[in-house]
Design an enzyme around this catalytic site. Structure first.
Site, PDB file in Angstrom:
ATOM      1  N   HIS A  76      10.107  -3.356  -5.273  1.00 51.20           N
ATOM      2  CA  HIS A  76       9.688  -3.588  -3.874  1.00 51.20           C
ATOM      3  C   HIS A  76       9.679  -5.080  -3.536  1.00 51.20           C
ATOM      4  CE1 HIS A  76       8.240   0.611  -3.139  1.00 51.20           C
ATOM      5  NE2 HIS A  76       8.059   0.579  -4.447  1.00 51.20           N
ATOM      6  N   ASN A 149       5.200   5.722  -0.041  1.00 48.82           N
ATOM      7  CA  ASN A 149       6.645   5.592   0.180  1.00 48.82           C
ATOM      8  C   ASN A 149       7.057   6.439   1.373  1.00 48.82           C
ATOM      9  OD1 ASN A 149       7.274   3.837  -1.923  1.00 48.82           O
ATOM     10  ND2 ASN A 149       7.742   5.483  -3.375  1.00 48.82           N
ATOM     11  N   PHE A 162       7.924   5.024 -15.931  1.00 52.93           N
ATOM     12  CA  PHE A 162       8.275   4.190 -14.772  1.00 52.93           C
ATOM     13  C   PHE A 162       9.212   3.052 -15.165  1.00 52.93           C
ATOM     14  CE2 PHE A 162       7.270   0.754 -11.664  1.00 52.93           C
ATOM     15  CZ  PHE A 162       7.674   1.417 -10.511  1.00 52.93           C
ATOM     16  N   ARG A 359      -0.522   4.056 -12.376  1.00 50.25           N
ATOM     17  CA  ARG A 359      -0.396   3.066 -11.303  1.00 50.25           C
ATOM     18  C   ARG A 359      -1.683   2.249 -11.178  1.00 50.25           C
ATOM     19  NH1 ARG A 359       1.472   5.567  -5.771  1.00 50.25           N
ATOM     20  NH2 ARG A 359       1.940   3.396  -5.286  1.00 50.25           N
ATOM     21  N   ARG A 370       2.079 -12.286 -10.863  1.00 46.34           N
ATOM     22  CA  ARG A 370       2.757 -12.674  -9.625  1.00 46.34           C
ATOM     23  C   ARG A 370       1.986 -13.764  -8.883  1.00 46.34           C
ATOM     24  NH1 ARG A 370       3.718 -10.778  -4.625  1.00 46.34           N
ATOM     25  NH2 ARG A 370       1.831  -9.538  -4.448  1.00 46.34           N
TER      26      ARG A 370
HETATM   27 FE1  HDD Z   1       4.716   1.222  -7.288  1.00 49.68          FE
HETATM   28  C1  HDD Z   1       4.867  -1.891  -5.986  1.00 49.68           C
HETATM   29  C2  HDD Z   1       4.850   2.589  -4.128  1.00 49.68           C
HETATM   30  C3  HDD Z   1       4.901   4.378  -8.644  1.00 49.68           C
HETATM   31  C4  HDD Z   1       4.149  -0.091 -10.336  1.00 49.68           C
HETATM   32  N1  HDD Z   1       4.865   0.500  -5.415  1.00 49.68           N
HETATM   33  C5  HDD Z   1       4.901  -0.831  -5.081  1.00 49.68           C
HETATM   34  C6  HDD Z   1       4.966  -0.961  -3.659  1.00 49.68           C
HETATM   35  C7  HDD Z   1       4.973   0.299  -3.136  1.00 49.68           C
HETATM   36  C8  HDD Z   1       4.891   1.215  -4.248  1.00 49.68           C
HETATM   37  C9  HDD Z   1       5.038   0.675  -1.685  1.00 49.68           C
HETATM   38  C10 HDD Z   1       5.053  -2.271  -2.907  1.00 49.68           C
HETATM   39  C11 HDD Z   1       3.702  -2.770  -2.504  1.00 49.68           C
HETATM   40  C12 HDD Z   1       3.840  -4.032  -1.702  1.00 49.68           C
HETATM   41  O1  HDD Z   1       4.406  -3.943  -0.613  1.00 49.68           O
HETATM   42  O2  HDD Z   1       3.403  -5.067  -2.194  1.00 49.68           O
HETATM   43  N2  HDD Z   1       4.925   3.095  -6.545  1.00 49.68           N
HETATM   44  C13 HDD Z   1       4.858   3.448  -5.216  1.00 49.68           C
HETATM   45  C14 HDD Z   1       4.784   4.887  -5.109  1.00 49.68           C
HETATM   46  C15 HDD Z   1       4.813   5.393  -6.375  1.00 49.68           C
HETATM   47  C16 HDD Z   1       4.882   4.264  -7.269  1.00 49.68           C
HETATM   48  C17 HDD Z   1       4.663   5.650  -3.803  1.00 49.68           C
HETATM   49  C18 HDD Z   1       4.739   6.806  -6.848  1.00 49.68           C
HETATM   50  C19 HDD Z   1       4.148   7.750  -6.205  1.00 49.68           C
HETATM   51  N3  HDD Z   1       4.585   1.999  -9.153  1.00 49.68           N
HETATM   52  C20 HDD Z   1       4.652   3.318  -9.502  1.00 49.68           C
HETATM   53  C21 HDD Z   1       4.401   3.461 -10.916  1.00 49.68           C
HETATM   54  C22 HDD Z   1       4.159   2.192 -11.397  1.00 49.68           C
HETATM   55  C23 HDD Z   1       4.293   1.290 -10.276  1.00 49.68           C
HETATM   56  C24 HDD Z   1       4.364   4.775 -11.665  1.00 49.68           C
HETATM   57  C25 HDD Z   1       3.844   1.724 -12.781  1.00 49.68           C
HETATM   58  C26 HDD Z   1       3.490   2.435 -13.769  1.00 49.68           C
HETATM   59  N4  HDD Z   1       4.625  -0.662  -8.047  1.00 49.68           N
HETATM   60  C27 HDD Z   1       4.333  -0.960  -9.319  1.00 49.68           C
HETATM   61  C28 HDD Z   1       4.158  -2.435  -9.567  1.00 49.68           C
HETATM   62  C29 HDD Z   1       4.378  -3.020  -8.139  1.00 49.68           C
HETATM   63  C30 HDD Z   1       4.667  -1.792  -7.319  1.00 49.68           C
HETATM   64  C31 HDD Z   1       4.973  -2.987 -10.660  1.00 49.68           C
HETATM   65  C32 HDD Z   1       5.396  -4.133  -7.999  1.00 49.68           C
HETATM   66  C33 HDD Z   1       4.742  -5.191  -7.177  1.00 49.68           C
HETATM   67  C34 HDD Z   1       3.390  -4.747  -7.008  1.00 49.68           C
HETATM   68  O3  HDD Z   1       3.191  -3.572  -7.658  1.00 49.68           O
HETATM   69  O4  HDD Z   1       2.525  -5.319  -6.381  1.00 49.68           O
HETATM   70  O5  HDD Z   1       2.902  -2.718 -10.052  1.00 49.68           O
END
Ligand code: HDD
Length: 683
Positions: A76, A149, A162, A359, A370
């Site tokens: 993202h 999402n 993931f 999560r 970050r």
């Molecule tokens: Fe995630 C970012 C949505 C599964 C780990 N995720 C991130 C963002 C969204 C989602 C919208 C951007 C947030 C922003 O705008 O800053 N993610 C989802 C949805 C999931 C999902 C709807 C499943 C239902 N995510 C998911 C899993 C993991 C992560 C299973 C880790 C085990 N997601 C992350 C992250 C991020 C992220 C690595 C990257 C940047 C952040 O978090 O802030 O932690």
């Protein structure tokens, strides 16, 4: 007479005001506040001599530049945000004690960030991908993050998968190709080996993955969460956002062209809508499931690869979110906002969904890297409007000056403060974890109730209209057409046979593979709510119309139509062979610098003079190919003829009867005319 209506919608803005800096009418200084005479020349010995070490201004300026970047989000990374406000229609106290969901007079400030998933920060907006839809509610009881999402399901069931999934979809490790694309071997290798991806892959291959606008897509909390009321009673809940402007998508060929014409297409669209006062609105709806019904479904509520079909549990509209302010500074706000699924407030709780549980760990972890340490919550955009008092201290970039002489609890020296609910005896508004009885053995094993990977992929396929199915087949062919290893294509087609035999056969045929043996598993059920063809399509508000005009355009004929369109909220651009003006009309874009893919509809307002202009002819042909409404004012036949369109669906001709403007408005409101037979039309 009632008392004043509670309006906390400006609380966050008032807080941010303390940090906003306007440099109008100011003088240039160093970071230390020392005024500087000149920032164009470094301090040197003589005019042609070496730069000297004591040039503190040079040193500071270069150092600050060298340190401007922070790690982009690992997923993202490419996103766009806005401020807004959320208000619940009526109290949901029966289900939750979250006060922002119980008090209909309360206007809760929010910040929303929309994003793509796979691409880097600088990648194009209009790629085939999931869109993130993350909302931070600055409630009086603390920050609540709904990190969703635009798909209601996810690719994997357990958070431990993931990293594997993301690695597979990201650019390949040896050459970092391709950028922001799922059309490559590693993703499809992952898919063929991991059938739990299949339902979400169907969404990814559908038009949902190429939204027309962030303002025209649905949002989903994905997981089953839990609402908890004041009596401690839990209710399962799925969160849905519904856009007021309907759910609309681009077409694939258009997507490819937009990437070159305007890589910021979705970002610009959001920004411009808010700047113009056309505030995006989303309705929050809930699917509520009583705890006792947990096991009445033919799937597991804890499995994030499953939806609850709306026909089984209807959506209950509960509130509205309006995005009404653009950020002042992209980095300070949109880049630094830090979401975390674990940010909940009293009345909202988790379930044991293994994806959600993981999560809750991951988001906090990622912000530490970050944003450079544990005080990221003090960055202005992240600060709650609720007061923060605890014994957490120090760390990099601590902004607070805690004056208390104690930093532990219990204490007597500071009168026991800050005091927890238990210590103070005041339990008002404390977070109480939902008391769920859990016992079992320590195991590393997936529940058998998570074992069905195809039924809902089939449900999705069965629910699609004819054109949606065709788009899905086309998407599979594009994606797998970029896969180099033949056995991977074969395995994916095998998987598709379990979704639907016809789908698998069509994809196999396009790939030159033998049709797989039908798995015979299509249950024949559908959920009409899943189709975009069933979504309302009744407004042209904020739709962009290109008026193809020239020196021969009759403003007297054009203006009433233009006014009718603008009266319904559409935006008309005059596109002409040259800049300046054509007659009394001011030209907005010169046709060779414009492109039909940046518009929703085309109005032809000149004939002969444009019929020989290749850009204008291309404009009309492309718009037709992409299903867009085309309006033809009198005297524009020559241009239509030059375009040599293979049909007239969605082409509104002024000479064909009255009420031209109204007919054209209806054709634009339909969004796209997918009934056109354009397969053989090259555009
Ligand atoms: Fe995630 C970012 C949505 C599964 C780990 N995720 C991130 C963002 C969204 C989602 C919208 C951007 C947030 C922003 O705008 O800053 N993610 C989802 C949805 C999931 C999902 C709807 C499943 C239902 N995510 C998911 C899993 C993991 C992560 C299973 C880790 C085990 N997601 C992350 C992250 C991020 C992220 C690595 C990257 C940047 C952040 O978090 O802030 O932690």
């Amino acid at each position: 007479m009632g008392g004043p209506v509670a309006d906390d919608s400006n609380d966050k803005q008032r807080q941010l005001d303390q940090y906003r800096i306007d440099s109008a009418n100011t003088r240039y200084t160093t970071d230390q506040g020392v005024r500087i005479d000149d920032t164009d020349n470094s301090l040197s010995i003589g005019e042609r001599g070496p730069t000297i070490l004591e040039d503190f201004h040079f040193r500071e300026k270069v150092m600050r530049f060298d340190h401007e970047r922070i790690p982009e989000r690992v997923v993202h990374a490419r996103g766009s945000g806005a401020h807004g406000v959320f208000q619940v229609y009526e109290s949901l106290a029966e289900y939750t004690c979250a006060d922002f969901l119980c008090d209909p007079t309360l206007r809760t400030p929010v910040f929303v960030r929309f994003s793509t998933v796979a691409g880097s920060r600088g990648s194009a907006d209009t790629v085939r991908d999931v869109r993130g839809f993350a909302t931070k509610f600055f409630t009086r009881q603390g920050n609540y993050d709904l990190v969703g999402n635009n798909f209601p399901v996810f690719f994997v069931q357990d958070a431990i998968k993931f990293a594997d999934f993301v690695h597979s979809v990201k650019p390949e490790p040896h050459n970092e190709i391709p950028q922001a694309q799922s059309a490559h071997d590693t993703l499809w290798d992952f898919v063929q080996l991991q059938p739990e991806t299949m339902h979400t892959i169907m969404w990814l291959m559908s038009d949902r993955a190429i939204p027309r606008s962030f303002r025209m897509m649905q949002g989903f909390g994905v997981h089953t969460f839990r609402l908890v009321n004041a009596q401690g009673r839990g209710t399962f809940v799925k969160f849905h956002w519904r856009p007021k402007l309907g759910t609309h998508s681009l077409v694939w060929d258009e997507v490819l062209r937009i990437q070159g014409n305007d890589p910021d297409f979705n970002r610009r669209d959001l920004w411009e809508a808010i700047e113009s006062g056309a505030y995006p609105e989303f309705e929050l709806s809930l699917q509520l499931v009583p705890e006792e019904d947990e096991h009445k479904f033919d799937f597991d509520l804890l499995d994030a690869t499953k939806i609850i079909p709306e026909e089984e549990v209807p959506l209950r509209p509960v509130g509205k979110m309006t995005l009404n302010r653009n950020p002042d500074n992209f980095f300070a706000e949109t880049e630094q906002i830090a979401f975390c699924t674990a940010n909940v407030v009293p009345g909202i709780d988790f379930t044991n969904d293994p994806l959600l549980q993981g999560r809750n760990f991951s988001y906090l972890d990622t912000q530490l890297l970050r944003l450079g340490g544990p005080n990221f919550q003090q960055i202005p955009i992240n600060r709650p409007v609720a007061p923060v008092h605890n014994d957490n201290r120090d760390g990099f970039h601590q902004h607070m000056i805690h004056t208390s002489h104690t930093n532990y609890s219990k204490n007597s020296i500071s009168g026991g403060c800050p005091a927890t609910g238990v210590l103070s005896g005041d339990m008002t508004g404390v977070f109480r974890h939902y008391q769920e009885r859990v016992d079992g053995e320590k195991i590393r094993r997936r529940s058998p109730s998570f074992g069905d990977h195809y039924s809902q992929a089939t449900l999705f396929w069965n629910s699609m209209s004819g054109w949606e199915k065709q788009h899905i087949v086309n998407a599979f062919l594009f994606e797998l057409g970029h896969v180099e290893r033949r056995y991977i294509k074969e395995q994916v087609v095998e998987r598709l046979a379990h979704v639907d035999g016809e789908l698998a056969a069509k994809v196999a045929a396009g790939l030159g593979l033998p049709a797989p043996a039908p798995a015979g598993t299509n249950h024949g059920k559908s959920s009409p709510a899943l189709s975009q063809a069933t979504q309302p399509s009744d407004t042209i508000a904020t739709r962009k119309v290109a008026v193809l005009a020239g020196d021969s355009t009759d403003a007297g004929t054009l203006n009433p139509v233009k006014q009718a369109l603008e009266g319904q909220g559409a935006i008309c651009d005059i596109v002409a062979p040259h800049e300046g003006s054509v007659g009394s009309l001011t030209v907005d874009k010169q046709v060779s610098a414009a492109s039909s893919v940046l518009y929703d509809a085309v109005l032809l307002a000149a004939g002969d003079e444009l019929a020989g202009n290749g850009y204008a002819v291309q404009f009309v042909r492309e718009a037709f190919k992409h299903g867009k409404a085309i309006g033809a004012l009198p005297g524009t036949d020559a241009l239509l003829q030059a375009a040599d369109l293979p049909g007239r669906e969605g082409v509104v001709d002024a000479s064909a009867g009255d009420a031209f403007a109204q007919r054209f408005i209806e054709a634009i409101a339909a969004h796209r005319h997918y009934d056109r037979n354009v397969a053989a039309f090259p555009a």
